[in-house]
Each structure stands twice: as structure tokens, then as C-alpha cells.
Design an enzyme around this catalytic site. Structure first.
Site, PDB file in Angstrom:
ATOM      1  N   LYS A  58       0.685  -1.117   0.147  1.00 22.28           N
ATOM      2  CA  LYS A  58      -0.058   0.039   0.222  1.00 22.28           C
ATOM      3  C   LYS A  58       0.844   1.146   0.049  1.00 22.28           C
ATOM      4  O   LYS A  58       0.668   2.211  -0.763  1.00 22.28           O
ATOM      5  CB  LYS A  58      -0.947  -0.013   1.101  1.00 22.28           C
ATOM      6  CG  LYS A  58      -1.839  -0.909   1.109  1.00 22.28           C
ATOM      7  CD  LYS A  58      -3.043  -1.160   2.328  1.00 22.28           C
ATOM      8  CE  LYS A  58      -3.812  -2.490   2.142  1.00 22.28           C
ATOM      9  NZ  LYS A  58      -4.756  -2.530   3.364  1.00 22.28           N
ATOM     10  N   GLN A 102      -4.297  -1.343   9.864  1.00 25.48           N
ATOM     11  CA  GLN A 102      -4.233  -2.648   9.004  1.00 25.48           C
ATOM     12  C   GLN A 102      -5.034  -3.601   9.856  1.00 25.48           C
ATOM     13  O   GLN A 102      -4.657  -3.634  11.272  1.00 25.48           O
ATOM     14  CB  GLN A 102      -2.989  -2.904   8.885  1.00 25.48           C
ATOM     15  CG  GLN A 102      -2.801  -4.408   7.790  1.00 25.48           C
ATOM     16  CD  GLN A 102      -3.343  -4.346   6.615  1.00 25.48           C
ATOM     17  OE1 GLN A 102      -3.637  -3.271   5.838  1.00 25.48           O
ATOM     18  NE2 GLN A 102      -4.106  -5.412   6.068  1.00 25.48           N
ATOM     19  N   ASP A 125     -10.536   3.396   4.207  1.00 30.15           N
ATOM     20  CA  ASP A 125     -11.220   2.039   4.046  1.00 30.15           C
ATOM     21  C   ASP A 125     -12.328   1.812   4.143  1.00 30.15           C
ATOM     22  O   ASP A 125     -12.959   0.750   3.669  1.00 30.15           O
ATOM     23  CB  ASP A 125     -10.525   1.390   5.315  1.00 30.15           C
ATOM     24  CG  ASP A 125      -9.140   0.568   5.293  1.00 30.15           C
ATOM     25  OD1 ASP A 125      -8.998  -0.156   4.163  1.00 30.15           O
ATOM     26  OD2 ASP A 125      -8.315   0.029   5.942  1.00 30.15           O
TER      27      ASP A 125
HETATM   28  N1  GUN Z   1      -7.139  -6.427   6.254  1.00 29.24           N
HETATM   29  C1  GUN Z   1      -7.514  -7.196   5.498  1.00 29.24           C
HETATM   30  N2  GUN Z   1      -7.824  -6.274   4.351  1.00 29.24           N
HETATM   31  C2  GUN Z   1      -7.944  -5.246   4.791  1.00 29.24           C
HETATM   32  C3  GUN Z   1      -8.237  -3.806   4.249  1.00 29.24           C
HETATM   33  O1  GUN Z   1      -8.725  -3.669   3.380  1.00 29.24           O
HETATM   34  N3  GUN Z   1      -7.837  -2.766   5.077  1.00 29.24           N
HETATM   35  C4  GUN Z   1      -7.457  -2.901   6.205  1.00 29.24           C
HETATM   36  N4  GUN Z   1      -7.039  -1.924   7.018  1.00 29.24           N
HETATM   37  N5  GUN Z   1      -6.913  -3.978   6.847  1.00 29.24           N
HETATM   38  C5  GUN Z   1      -7.355  -5.155   5.998  1.00 29.24           C
END
Ligand code: GUN
Length: 295
Positions: A58, A102, A125
Site C-alpha cells: 500500500k 491494518q 478504508d
Molecule cells: N485487512 C484485510 N483487508 C484489509 C483492508 O482492506 N484494510 C485494512 N485496513 N485491513 C485489512
């Protein structure tokens, strides 16, 4: 067999991402020309190896398109109060436009409390209840990145969802539930299946579109798919040899479906692309808020 008796066409998430990210570059330039340097704060607590890979990808994707990204890593025993305090600081920081924590978080931290502590206008998110509510009611808000990426993939093959039967396998807050709402908004008839569904195959055989989002390999096999159906694979698993694979038996299902997403190279890159687009959206909203004089 699909109607042409050929294997399914791939929906290439890497190629579509490249196209969308290239278009995003112009938005970054526009923001910078207006004095806004789009910025995303990424928080990782603990040392979950998969999460470490995701957050690194990311952060790199941000840098590649000129979005500032700061990765804040904290130890697995980081106190919840400390985390909430840091999020509060980031909420107030005018130079930060998006905040991502995350998941999963260590078990001593209440993930819901953390998600709800993020300012909704920085919730790139799309996990905050305000974002979920906006999606449900059709109001403007951030949409969760993975299902939004899936919608872009369906759009890329010009699929008209009106009146189609879409079956979503999985009911998570991150993918399954928002996916169903997005499909519904495009006038599909939507069925959500999950671990307690009595006869999954009976459901999937009726589907024009199937989204597999369970996290269990082999959940969807060729005998469960109607010829010509479109199949999106959100799964991210490892096979017996340790190779990355999805929830779908790719080799079997591609003989039956009209379109299918591969793993890797399908939904995964699209999730990151939608995060970038949400971060730009958050930055643009900040720009218009600063331009609009207060009454
Ligand atoms: N864990 C698995 N997928 C995601 C996501 O799209 N965003 C976040 N913050 N954590 C995750």
C-alpha cells in the site's frame, strides 16, 4: 463449458489497476497545484507477516503515484489507549487526508473501537459505521476498497447488473456485506451465502455473477457454476505447495465461466487502487472545504 466453448476471459486486475492509477496521476497533480499534498497514514500493530506485506504494498503504491504515505509500525503489545491517542492526533492533523489501520489487530485491542475512532472524512478504508451507513443509504461516503474494486472489474467488462442474480459467498463487514449492497445498488438480485447456508451449490448454480470471499480454497468448483457466469475471486490463500491461490478452483471454473479473476493479479491490486482513489477523494474534499468560505 461457457457459451463459446472456450475458457473464460481473464479480468486482469493488474492491467485495470495500471489504467486507473495512470488516470489518478492527473488528480494528484491538480491537488498539488492547489497546495494540497495528498497523504495517507498507515498504521500496523504487531508483526503479522501477511499484514506486513499488505501495508508495504500500500505504501509503495502511494509513492508510485505521488501520494505521501507514512507507515507507523507499533509492537504487538502496543496499548489500545496509545493507539487511540495516535489516531486522535492524525484526525486533527490537517496534512493527513486518509488514515488506515491494518486489520487484524492484536486480540487485546478492540478493533471496532479503533475503527470508530477514525474521523469519517479520513476513513479511506470505508469501515466506519458512518461509511457503512452511507453505502447502505446511497449517501456519499467512502466505500470499502475490495468490493469497490470488484465493482470496477465488473464495469470493465461492461456487465449490466440490472436483473442479474449475484451470489456473494461470505458475509464479512470488509467484503461480503458491502459487496452485496454495491451489487444491489446496481439493481442486481443479491443472495448472500455463508458458512450456515444449507445448499451452497443450489445457490451458486443460479448465479450470473459469483463473488467468492470466504478465505477458504476450493469453496467454488466447476460443478457449482452456471455456464457463462462471471466469477470474482477475493480469496487469498496458500495451496499445499505454498503457492498463492484464491477461493475458487481456478482451473476447473475457467472452463465454465465467461469471465474470471485470477489470484494473484486479480482483485488484490484493485483493492490497493481503490485505496489510492479514496485517498485522492479525501484530499479533494479537503481542498473543496478549504475553498468554500465559512458562513
Ligand atoms: N485487512 C484485510 N483487508 C484489509 C483492508 O482492506 N484494510 C485494512 N485496513 N485491513 C485489512
Amino acid at each position: 463449458m461457457n457459451p463459446d466453448s472456450t475458457v473464460a476471459q481473464l479480468i486482469d486486475g493488474v492491467a485495470l489497476s495500471q489504467k486507473l492509477r495512470a488516470m489518478a496521476g492527473a488528480r494528484v497533480e491538480q491537488l498539488k497545484a492547489n497546495g494540497i499534498a495528498p497523504a495517507l497514514a498507515v498504521i500496523l500493530v504487531g508483526d503479522n507477516p501477511a499484514s506486513q506485506v499488505y501495508v508495504r504494498n500500500k505504501v509503495k503504491a502511494c509513492k508510485d503515484i505521488g501520494v505521501q504515505s507514512v507507515l507507523e509500525q507499533y509492537p504487538g503489545d502496543f496499548a489500545q489507549d496509545q493507539l487511540l491517542k495516535r489516531i486522535d492526533e492524525l484526525n486533527r492533523d490537517q496534512s493527513v487526508h486518509g488514515i488506515l489501520v491494518q486489520l487484524p489487530l492484536p486480540s487485546h485491542i478492540d478493533a471496532n473501537m479503533v475503527i470508530e475512532s477514525i474521523a469519517p472524512d479520513k476513513d479511506v478504508d470505508g469501515f466506519h459505521v458512518a461509511s457503512a451507513g452511507a453505502l447502505m443509504t446511497g449517501l456519499p461516503g467512502f466505500w470499502p476498497c475490495t468490493p469497490h474494486g470488484c465493482m470496477k472489474m465488473l464495469e470493465s467488462i461492461n456487465l449490466d447488473l440490472r436483473g442479474k442474480h449475484a451470489v456473494v459467498i461470505g458475509r464479512s463487514n470488509i467484503v461480503g456485506k458491502p459487496m452485496a449492497l454495491m451489487l444491489l445498488q446496481k439493481h442486481a438480485t443479491v443472495t448472500i451465502c455463508h458458512s450456515a447456508t444449507a445448499n451452497l451449490k443450489a445457490m451458486t448454480l443460479q448465479a450470473d455473477v459469483i463473488v467468492a470471499a470466504v478465505g477458504k480454497r476450493g469453496i467454488l468448483t466447476a460443478d457449482m457454476v452456471k455456464p457463462g457466469a462471471v466469477v470474482l475471486d477475493v480469496g487469498m490463500n496458500r495451496d499445499d505447495k505454498g503457492k498463492l491461490c484464491g477461493d475458487v478452483d481456478f482451473e476447473g471454473v475457467r472452463q465454465v465461466a465467461s469471465h474470471i479473476t485470477p489470484v494473484p493479479g486479480g482483485v488484490g491490486p484493485m483493492t490497493i487502487t481503490m485505496l489510492l482513489l479514496n485517498t485522492l477523494e479525501a484530499s479533494e474534499r479537503r481542498l473543496s472545504a478549504t475553498k468554500t468560505p465559512r458562513p
